[in-house]
Design a protein around this motif. Structure first.
Motif, PDB file in Angstrom:
ATOM      1  N   CYS A  66      23.748  14.654  66.634  1.00 19.66           N
ATOM      2  CA  CYS A  66      22.935  14.866  65.440  1.00 19.66           C
ATOM      3  C   CYS A  66      23.165  13.795  64.378  1.00 19.66           C
ATOM      4  CB  CYS A  66      23.192  16.253  64.856  1.00 19.66           C
ATOM      5  SG  CYS A  66      24.895  16.545  64.327  1.00 19.66           S
ATOM      6  N   LEU A  73      28.686  12.676  67.746  1.00 19.98           N
ATOM      7  CA  LEU A  73      27.810  13.830  67.600  1.00 19.98           C
ATOM      8  C   LEU A  73      26.372  13.362  67.752  1.00 19.98           C
ATOM      9  CD1 LEU A  73      29.482  15.502  64.477  1.00 19.98           C
ATOM     10  CD2 LEU A  73      29.946  15.977  66.884  1.00 19.98           C
ATOM     11  N   ARG A  89      24.577  21.202  58.789  1.00 18.27           N
ATOM     12  CA  ARG A  89      25.437  20.336  57.970  1.00 18.27           C
ATOM     13  C   ARG A  89      26.642  19.900  58.795  1.00 18.27           C
ATOM     14  NH1 ARG A  89      25.841  23.626  54.369  1.00 18.27           N
ATOM     15  NH2 ARG A  89      24.040  22.871  53.179  1.00 18.27           N
ATOM     16  N   VAL A  90      27.052  18.666  58.582  1.00 21.17           N
ATOM     17  CA  VAL A  90      28.288  18.146  59.170  1.00 21.17           C
ATOM     18  C   VAL A  90      29.147  17.614  58.039  1.00 21.17           C
ATOM     19  CG1 VAL A  90      29.333  16.436  60.708  1.00 21.17           C
ATOM     20  CG2 VAL A  90      27.165  17.520  61.346  1.00 21.17           C
ATOM     21  N   ARG A  91      30.391  18.028  58.022  1.00 19.63           N
ATOM     22  CA  ARG A  91      31.329  17.529  57.017  1.00 19.63           C
ATOM     23  C   ARG A  91      32.458  16.815  57.748  1.00 19.63           C
ATOM     24  NH1 ARG A  91      31.802  21.735  54.930  1.00 19.63           N
ATOM     25  NH2 ARG A  91      30.356  21.547  53.193  1.00 19.63           N
ATOM     26  N   TYR A  92      32.704  15.570  57.385  1.00 19.42           N
ATOM     27  CA  TYR A  92      33.754  14.779  58.032  1.00 19.42           C
ATOM     28  C   TYR A  92      34.955  14.672  57.106  1.00 19.42           C
ATOM     29  CZ  TYR A  92      36.345  10.793  59.855  1.00 19.42           C
ATOM     30  OH  TYR A  92      37.340   9.982  60.328  1.00 19.42           O
ATOM     31  N   VAL A 114      22.098  23.055  63.837  1.00 14.86           N
ATOM     32  CA  VAL A 114      23.167  22.497  63.007  1.00 14.86           C
ATOM     33  C   VAL A 114      22.544  22.041  61.690  1.00 14.86           C
ATOM     34  CG1 VAL A 114      24.915  20.691  62.772  1.00 14.86           C
ATOM     35  CG2 VAL A 114      24.544  21.790  64.985  1.00 14.86           C
ATOM     36  N   ARG A 147      29.760  14.193  53.753  1.00  8.63           N
ATOM     37  CA  ARG A 147      28.920  15.372  53.950  1.00  8.63           C
ATOM     38  C   ARG A 147      27.515  14.900  54.324  1.00  8.63           C
ATOM     39  NH1 ARG A 147      27.310  20.673  50.310  1.00  8.63           N
ATOM     40  NH2 ARG A 147      25.112  20.652  50.862  1.00  8.63           N
ATOM     41  N   LEU A 156      31.070  21.416  61.807  1.00  7.40           N
ATOM     42  CA  LEU A 156      29.640  21.559  62.111  1.00  7.40           C
ATOM     43  C   LEU A 156      29.213  22.968  61.722  1.00  7.40           C
ATOM     44  CD1 LEU A 156      30.739  19.271  64.061  1.00  7.40           C
ATOM     45  CD2 LEU A 156      28.840  19.886  65.571  1.00  7.40           C
ATOM     46  N   GLU A 157      28.381  23.082  60.698  1.00  2.00           N
ATOM     47  CA  GLU A 157      27.873  24.375  60.254  1.00  2.00           C
ATOM     48  C   GLU A 157      26.507  24.602  60.890  1.00  2.00           C
ATOM     49  OE1 GLU A 157      28.075  24.892  55.966  1.00  2.00           O
ATOM     50  OE2 GLU A 157      29.530  23.256  55.871  1.00  2.00           O
ATOM     51  N   ALA A 177      35.882  17.204  62.021  1.00  2.00           N
ATOM     52  CA  ALA A 177      34.514  17.381  61.536  1.00  2.00           C
ATOM     53  C   ALA A 177      34.214  18.866  61.528  1.00  2.00           C
ATOM     54  CB  ALA A 177      33.516  16.638  62.430  1.00  2.00           C
TER      55      ALA A 177
END
Length: 291
Positions: A224, A222, A165-168, A163, A238, A196-197, A194
């Motif tokens: 991470c 999460l 990047r995480v964008r909320y 993972v 982000r 999760l990339e 969210a």
């Protein structure tokens, strides 16, 4: 005969109207905050009564749970399973399901457009909140996975991946059941979620998992990140991370049931038997990687 069919159809519509009113035409965020507090009460009477009511209205089955007794209803919601309760498909050409679920809308991504229900399209750009992040999935594939309230609520890595990047994205807490999905346009884009990339270790393919919160369950953990994402969260939206996972490794959990939308690039295909209405368990084949 036509009269009976019409009466049955009218009765169904009335039931759907009642369901929609009870689960959406209410102070959704206030109820969600209340449930977040109430579910964590560690009182034996509250716990037993809450789980008893829950069993009464759902197919709650705790035989696979690692624990036999729970501190609270929340403890039961977020339960772990016994070792070996789920089998993860070891085939490296298979993208496994990240969770137990019922498959909703699924199939090809038309450019950047996907469907939440028949006749209800939405833009993946709006869902992700970032046009550039959607580009790897243009003309790719997607699967919507709906978790019911009684299901196992933790989700896992669908493949060996990292993972990045995480964008909320904060939002509302509409119910995400099929009745609401047929009535509320762009529902997934309205709710808290969210993105999760991740990048697969095999072939470097990108995938994205989009956990979407819902009424009573607008909270997700999460592994991470060291923060709880919830309706009152006011931190960065982000977050760049570097979190490697092995296939089947736990990534996080919902505080209750909700939805995860899985995106894969062009060349991925739905696994055999994956269609709307299919019940699937964590680790079973969801998609197949390009040959």
């Amino acid at each position: 005969m036509k009269t009976l069919i019409k009466q049955s159809r009218d009765a169904l519509f009335q039931q759907e109207d009642i369901n929609f009113l009870l689960t959406n035409r209410v102070p959704r965020i206030a109820l969600t905050r209340f449930m977040g507090w109430f579910s964590k009460i560690r009182n034996p009477l509250v716990r037993e009564a809450s789980i008893g009511v829950w069993r009464l209205f759902t197919e709650l089955d705790l035989r696979e749970a690692k624990k036999t007794r729970f501190h609270s209803m929340h403890d039961c919601f977020t339960r772990e399973l016994k070792d070996g309760a789920r089998t993860v498909d070891a085939d490296p050409a298979v993208l496994g399901s990240p969770c137990d679920a019922i498959v909703g809308a699924c199939g090809p991504v038309a450019g950047v457009e996907v469907f939440q229900a028949k006749g209800f399209p939405y833009s993946a750009v709006e869902l992700f909140g970032d046009a550039q992040a959607v580009e790897p999935f243009r003309d790719g594939s997607f699967v919507t996975l709906r978790l019911t309230s009684s299901m196992y609520h933790r989700f896992h890595a669908p493949h060996d991946c990292t993972v990045e990047r995480v964008r909320y994205l904060s939002g509302d807490t509409w119910n995400v059941n099929p009745i609401a999905l047929k009535r509320v346009e762009r529902l997934f884009c309205r709710n808290e979620r969210a993105v999760l990339e991740a990048r697969l270790h095999a072939g470097g393919h990108r995938i994205a998992l989009v956990p979407v919160a819902a009424i009573l369950v607008a909270s997700m953990r999460l592994h991470c990140l060291d923060v709880l994402l919830h309706v009152g969260y006011q931190g960065p939206t982000r977050m760049d991370v570097d979190a490697p996972y092995a296939k089947g490794q736990e990534m996080g959990w919902f505080e209750h049931g909700s939805t995860i939308i899985v995106f894969a690039p062009k060349g991925f295909a739905l696994a055999e038997g994956i269609e709307s209405g299919t019940r699937i368990r964590m680790g079973q084949a969801l998609m197949r990687l390009p040959s």
